[in-house]
Design a protein around this motif. Structure first.
Motif, PDB file in Angstrom:
ATOM      1  N   VAL A   1     -39.856  30.004 -50.401  1.00  0.00           N
ATOM      2  CA  VAL A   1     -40.647  30.299 -49.210  1.00  0.00           C
ATOM      3  C   VAL A   1     -40.969  31.784 -49.120  1.00  0.00           C
ATOM      4  CG1 VAL A   1     -40.573  30.332 -46.696  1.00  0.00           C
ATOM      5  CG2 VAL A   1     -39.879  28.276 -47.931  1.00  0.00           C
ATOM      6  N   THR A   2     -40.003  32.636 -49.446  1.00  0.00           N
ATOM      7  CA  THR A   2     -40.249  34.082 -49.409  1.00  0.00           C
ATOM      8  C   THR A   2     -41.295  34.479 -50.439  1.00  0.00           C
ATOM      9  OG1 THR A   2     -37.995  34.503 -48.648  1.00  0.00           O
ATOM     10  CG2 THR A   2     -39.180  36.350 -49.633  1.00  0.00           C
ATOM     11  N   ARG A   3     -41.193  33.929 -51.647  1.00  0.00           N
ATOM     12  CA  ARG A   3     -42.168  34.244 -52.697  1.00  0.00           C
ATOM     13  C   ARG A   3     -43.551  33.738 -52.314  1.00  0.00           C
ATOM     14  NH1 ARG A   3     -39.847  36.191 -57.258  1.00  0.00           N
ATOM     15  NH2 ARG A   3     -37.593  35.897 -57.449  1.00  0.00           N
ATOM     16  N   LEU A   4     -43.596  32.567 -51.730  1.00  0.00           N
ATOM     17  CA  LEU A   4     -44.882  32.009 -51.334  1.00  0.00           C
ATOM     18  C   LEU A   4     -45.556  32.896 -50.294  1.00  0.00           C
ATOM     19  CD1 LEU A   4     -45.393  28.216 -50.801  1.00  0.00           C
ATOM     20  CD2 LEU A   4     -46.720  29.883 -49.541  1.00  0.00           C
ATOM     21  N   ALA A   5     -44.792  33.343 -49.314  1.00  0.00           N
ATOM     22  CA  ALA A   5     -45.361  34.204 -48.269  1.00  0.00           C
ATOM     23  C   ALA A   5     -45.865  35.515 -48.860  1.00  0.00           C
ATOM     24  CB  ALA A   5     -44.321  34.456 -47.189  1.00  0.00           C
ATOM     25  N   ALA A   6     -45.096  36.099 -49.771  1.00  0.00           N
ATOM     26  CA  ALA A   6     -45.484  37.380 -50.351  1.00  0.00           C
ATOM     27  C   ALA A   6     -46.726  37.268 -51.218  1.00  0.00           C
ATOM     28  CB  ALA A   6     -44.322  37.941 -51.173  1.00  0.00           C
ATOM     29  N   LEU A   7     -46.887  36.120 -51.876  1.00  0.00           N
ATOM     30  CA  LEU A   7     -47.988  35.927 -52.818  1.00  0.00           C
ATOM     31  C   LEU A   7     -49.201  35.238 -52.202  1.00  0.00           C
ATOM     32  CD1 LEU A   7     -45.779  34.781 -55.813  1.00  0.00           C
ATOM     33  CD2 LEU A   7     -47.161  36.865 -55.766  1.00  0.00           C
ATOM     34  N   LEU A   8     -49.131  34.932 -50.924  1.00  0.00           N
ATOM     35  CA  LEU A   8     -50.165  34.113 -50.296  1.00  0.00           C
ATOM     36  C   LEU A   8     -51.591  34.577 -50.584  1.00  0.00           C
ATOM     37  CD1 LEU A   8     -50.333  31.571 -48.462  1.00  0.00           C
ATOM     38  CD2 LEU A   8     -50.539  33.145 -46.525  1.00  0.00           C
ATOM     39  N   PRO A   9     -51.901  35.882 -50.551  1.00  0.00           N
ATOM     40  CA  PRO A   9     -53.286  36.290 -50.820  1.00  0.00           C
ATOM     41  C   PRO A   9     -53.777  35.946 -52.225  1.00  0.00           C
ATOM     42  CG  PRO A   9     -52.065  38.056 -49.744  1.00  0.00           C
ATOM     43  CD  PRO A   9     -51.063  37.024 -50.142  1.00  0.00           C
ATOM     44  N   LEU A  10     -52.843  35.727 -53.152  1.00  0.00           N
ATOM     45  CA  LEU A  10     -53.212  35.418 -54.537  1.00  0.00           C
ATOM     46  C   LEU A  10     -53.292  33.927 -54.820  1.00  0.00           C
ATOM     47  CD1 LEU A  10     -50.927  37.953 -56.474  1.00  0.00           C
ATOM     48  CD2 LEU A  10     -53.286  38.281 -55.687  1.00  0.00           C
ATOM     49  N   ILE A  11     -52.830  33.102 -53.887  1.00  0.00           N
ATOM     50  CA  ILE A  11     -52.646  31.679 -54.171  1.00  0.00           C
ATOM     51  C   ILE A  11     -53.930  30.891 -53.923  1.00  0.00           C
ATOM     52  CG2 ILE A  11     -51.382  29.597 -53.483  1.00  0.00           C
ATOM     53  CD1 ILE A  11     -48.993  31.397 -52.836  1.00  0.00           C
ATOM     54  N   GLY A  12     -54.275  30.062 -54.920  1.00  0.00           N
ATOM     55  CA  GLY A  12     -55.434  29.194 -54.789  1.00  0.00           C
ATOM     56  C   GLY A  12     -55.074  27.740 -54.556  1.00  0.00           C
ATOM     57  N   HIS A  13     -53.851  27.350 -54.911  1.00  0.00           N
ATOM     58  CA  HIS A  13     -53.416  25.963 -54.708  1.00  0.00           C
ATOM     59  C   HIS A  13     -51.897  25.957 -54.709  1.00  0.00           C
ATOM     60  CE1 HIS A  13     -53.500  21.693 -54.519  1.00  0.00           C
ATOM     61  NE2 HIS A  13     -53.170  21.457 -55.777  1.00  0.00           N
ATOM     62  N   ILE A  14     -51.322  25.050 -53.915  1.00  0.00           N
ATOM     63  CA  ILE A  14     -49.874  24.881 -53.826  1.00  0.00           C
ATOM     64  C   ILE A  14     -49.525  23.453 -54.221  1.00  0.00           C
ATOM     65  CG2 ILE A  14     -47.858  24.917 -52.308  1.00  0.00           C
ATOM     66  CD1 ILE A  14     -49.388  26.914 -50.521  1.00  0.00           C
ATOM     67  N   GLN A  15     -48.531  23.303 -55.090  1.00  0.00           N
ATOM     68  CA  GLN A  15     -48.033  21.990 -55.485  1.00  0.00           C
ATOM     69  C   GLN A  15     -46.544  21.902 -55.169  1.00  0.00           C
ATOM     70  OE1 GLN A  15     -49.196  22.053 -59.673  1.00  0.00           O
ATOM     71  NE2 GLN A  15     -51.013  20.836 -59.217  1.00  0.00           N
ATOM     72  N   PHE A  16     -46.009  20.677 -55.256  1.00  0.00           N
ATOM     73  CA  PHE A  16     -44.592  20.502 -54.924  1.00  0.00           C
ATOM     74  C   PHE A  16     -44.033  19.258 -55.595  1.00  0.00           C
ATOM     75  CE2 PHE A  16     -47.086  18.285 -51.716  1.00  0.00           C
ATOM     76  CZ  PHE A  16     -46.461  17.054 -51.612  1.00  0.00           C
ATOM     77  N   ALA A  17     -42.717  19.278 -55.769  1.00  0.00           N
ATOM     78  CA  ALA A  17     -41.920  18.135 -56.228  1.00  0.00           C
ATOM     79  C   ALA A  17     -40.461  18.495 -55.986  1.00  0.00           C
ATOM     80  CB  ALA A  17     -42.161  17.846 -57.711  1.00  0.00           C
ATOM     81  N   ALA A  18     -39.610  17.493 -55.979  1.00  0.00           N
ATOM     82  CA  ALA A  18     -38.186  17.733 -55.765  1.00  0.00           C
ATOM     83  C   ALA A  18     -37.614  18.602 -56.882  1.00  0.00           C
ATOM     84  CB  ALA A  18     -37.437  16.408 -55.701  1.00  0.00           C
ATOM     85  N   VAL A  19     -36.658  19.419 -56.517  1.00  0.00           N
ATOM     86  CA  VAL A  19     -35.897  20.235 -57.463  1.00  0.00           C
ATOM     87  C   VAL A  19     -34.475  19.680 -57.505  1.00  0.00           C
ATOM     88  CG1 VAL A  19     -35.006  22.561 -57.934  1.00  0.00           C
ATOM     89  CG2 VAL A  19     -37.299  22.279 -56.938  1.00  0.00           C
ATOM     90  N   PRO A  20     -33.908  19.380 -58.693  1.00  0.00           N
ATOM     91  CA  PRO A  20     -34.421  19.725 -60.016  1.00  0.00           C
ATOM     92  C   PRO A  20     -35.069  18.576 -60.793  1.00  0.00           C
ATOM     93  CG  PRO A  20     -32.100  19.224 -60.195  1.00  0.00           C
ATOM     94  CD  PRO A  20     -32.477  19.004 -58.738  1.00  0.00           C
ATOM     95  N   ASP A  21     -35.206  17.381 -60.231  1.00  0.00           N
ATOM     96  CA  ASP A  21     -35.603  16.238 -61.077  1.00  0.00           C
ATOM     97  C   ASP A  21     -37.105  15.951 -61.082  1.00  0.00           C
ATOM     98  OD1 ASP A  21     -36.060  15.057 -58.618  1.00  0.00           O
ATOM     99  OD2 ASP A  21     -34.637  13.411 -58.892  1.00  0.00           O
ATOM    100  N   ARG A  22     -37.886  16.702 -60.334  1.00  0.00           N
ATOM    101  CA  ARG A  22     -39.332  16.552 -60.223  1.00  0.00           C
ATOM    102  C   ARG A  22     -39.735  15.187 -59.656  1.00  0.00           C
ATOM    103  NH1 ARG A  22     -43.903  18.926 -64.498  1.00  0.00           N
ATOM    104  NH2 ARG A  22     -45.276  19.634 -62.832  1.00  0.00           N
ATOM    105  N   GLY A  23     -38.880  14.615 -58.843  1.00  0.00           N
ATOM    106  CA  GLY A  23     -39.209  13.376 -58.174  1.00  0.00           C
ATOM    107  C   GLY A  23     -39.900  13.620 -56.846  1.00  0.00           C
ATOM    108  N   ALA A  24     -39.962  12.565 -56.024  1.00  0.00           N
ATOM    109  CA  ALA A  24     -40.575  12.672 -54.701  1.00  0.00           C
ATOM    110  C   ALA A  24     -39.822  13.700 -53.862  1.00  0.00           C
ATOM    111  CB  ALA A  24     -40.567  11.309 -54.018  1.00  0.00           C
ATOM    112  N   PRO A  25     -40.513  14.349 -52.908  1.00  0.00           N
ATOM    113  CA  PRO A  25     -39.924  15.478 -52.177  1.00  0.00           C
ATOM    114  C   PRO A  25     -39.016  15.075 -51.017  1.00  0.00           C
ATOM    115  CG  PRO A  25     -42.150  15.141 -51.416  1.00  0.00           C
ATOM    116  CD  PRO A  25     -41.932  14.158 -52.533  1.00  0.00           C
TER     117      PRO A  25
END
Length: 255
Positions: free
Chosen positions: A182-206
């Motif tokens: 969340v901290t990295r996302l906020a800091a990088l927000l002006p550079l971000i064109g798309h956000i994706q997601f998945a569970a950590v660490p198995d890449r399953g549903a969130p």
């Protein structure tokens, strides 16, 4: 909050036009894909028009078996640019909003220079309306991938200093490699064109794992992000059976 179904993983057992229709029936606001090139663009466009869903993005091809993109591979510029041209033509035909330019397995200053040169080519060749994305991949899933961290991606974008070049911020990849999402996302927000997601660490549903996506989604909304978030997770079975998180989020927004 809006969500996009990544059809590289969700409903991947169906032809792409049918997967688009399934995403619409499930209540998604948009779709995105990985490598749609085996499906005629006219069929994809027809399904998008039928459902009213926008196609947020697609990837340049991986290359030969065992490769994961071409644009950072020194000496492969002709292939990399052919892949970029292919992606642009398909994106224009289906109305896709963005192209993820895949770097590939490489390292060192020559790879850095090749990636920058191919990204500059892509920006020159691509219509202004289409955003070009670069995405760091985590070292566990893609060891040896050229683009590994958000800091590296931010430095590349600063070197390029071109309009319409953005960061694909995948909460899963950042969570696996860097943490403090969340901290990295906020800091990088002006550079971000798309956000994706998945569970950590198995890449399953969130709806499980190390990351509380209810909190993450709330923080993204608080940052003012209004575009669809990309559900790029591996369902491990029926995609429809993994959508409890989506229905819960919809119910929460209505309450």
């Amino acid at each position: 909050m809006k969500f996009s179904a990544n059809l590289g993983f969700l409903w991947a057992d169906r032809p792409l036009p049918d997967a688009i229709r399934a995403a619409h029936a499930a209540g998604f606001d948009a779709v995105e894909c990985h490598w749609p090139y085996d499906t005629p663009a006219a069929e994809v466009r027809a399904a998008l028009d039928q459902t009213g869903l926008p196609m947020l993005g697609l990837n340049t091809i991986r290359g030969n078996p065992g490769e994961n993109g071409l644009s950072a591979l020194p000496g492969r510029e002709a292939e990399a640019r052919a892949a970029i041209d292919q992606a642009i033509a398909y994106a224009v035909a289906v109305g896709a909003q963005a192209i993820h330019v895949m770097a590939g397995f490489a390292e060192g200053p020559e790879a850095h220079a090749a990636f920058l040169a191919n990204l500059r080519y892509a920006r020159t060749a691509c219509p202004d309306a289409i955003t070009l994305l670069i995405e760091p991949l985590n070292r566990h899933d893609a060891p040896g991938y050229f683009l590994r961290t958000t800091d590296q991606a931010a430095a590349l974008l600063a070197d390029l200093d071109l309009p319409g070049m953005k960061l694909m911020f995948d909460c899963y990849h950042v969570g696996r490699t860097e943490g403090d999402v969340v901290t990295r996302l906020a800091a990088l927000l002006p550079l971000i064109g798309h956000i994706q997601f998945a569970a950590v660490p198995d890449r399953g549903a969130p709806d499980h794992g190390e990351m509380d996506y209810n909190y993450v989604f709330d923080r993204i909304a608080a940052l003012g992000w209004s575009r669809p978030l990309g559900a790029e997770y591996k369902p491990g079975g029926s995609s429809d059976d993994t959508l409890g998180w989506l229905h819960a989020r919809r119910s929460q927004s209505l309450s």
